[in-house]
Motif scaffolding. Sequence first.
Motif: not given
Length: 367
Positions: A50-68
């Motif tokens: 979901y975070s990457l998908k906007p980038g595939l459409r040519g707009v900003n990908p979503v900033n994301t923090l992966v933790y654990g």
Amino acid sequence: MNLTQLVKMVNPKDLLMDDESLFKNERVFTPSYVPEDFAHRDSQLQEISYSLKPGLRGVNPVNTLVYGPPGTGKTTAVKIMFEQVAKTSQKLVTVYVNCMDHHTRFGVFSKIHEKVFGHSPPDTGKPLNAIKEKVYKKLEKEGKTLMVCLDEIDTLFLENAADNVLIDLLKAHTTYGFDKIGVIGILINREVMADLDEKVRSIYSPVEIHFPAYGEGEVEDILAKRAKYGFYEGVLTAEALSKIVSATMDRGDLRYGIELLRRSGLNAERDSSRKIMLKHVEDAAERDFNHRAEKVAEGLDEVGGKIIGFLEGGGLKSGDLYVMVRDATGVGVKKYNQIVKKLEHHGMIETNPVEGRGRSRMISLRK
């Protein structure tokens, strides 16, 4: 003992010849290996997509923090999704940066330059601003978007580079006119992000994806699959696998279990055994513990040594531990916090927030 007596004790069929190996594919047990059937992280993979998908459409990908916790599949999940993007789209450029290896602003942009141009920037003292401008102009000209993964982003905090790196990426539009950028940060403890400058934290404002510790059944399934792909059939005994699973749960890090599989296999080969037995696992685990203890003792300065020493009696609240270490060494709070972060980053200690006590933390040795 004569040859007849020896043959009665050892069945020749159980002996591994010099030109034989228990390993079908030893690369399966290396940190860089990305499994094809990555299991037990479907929801996390979906959230990263979901975070990457906007980038595939040519707009900003979503900033994301992966933790654990360590060894819960964070890095592998991101790499898998980046590979999928590379196979299906030329629109989104994905760049993976291990901040342990590249922990300066120039180091991070060298990796980005390498991905965009196919080679590292010339090592001639070229200014960072010139490299950034070159990268952003090419991406803008080609109509592409950029997603940068900063793995072990907490290392940037140790080097006081986190604020500037995020500004370099997320405020690129103010200087270079390029704004189609997203950042994925990967770390163990998300509380570290509280150390970001307030303005930078507001700009980053990531979606958070939690990778919880694997359950025992999940650990057994993952390790059994690694053994299936890495060893020949029938090499790993059920008793040995059970011991490795138990040791992995005690350590709380799947990477330990994968390495224990490999070392146990090497021990079995050393004994010319066709099977990995319980004794091979126990020997590997004991040697690992002794080696780890030696490296901890070698690598600590006085302050780090005192922290470890005080924690040997059990967990302590960070404030109480600081007072004890300060009285013993005279260390200031800033250096104390830096050393605590470093010890946590290297897996020697763990910190957990104390419920109802603001940002107070309980610090303890990792098992």
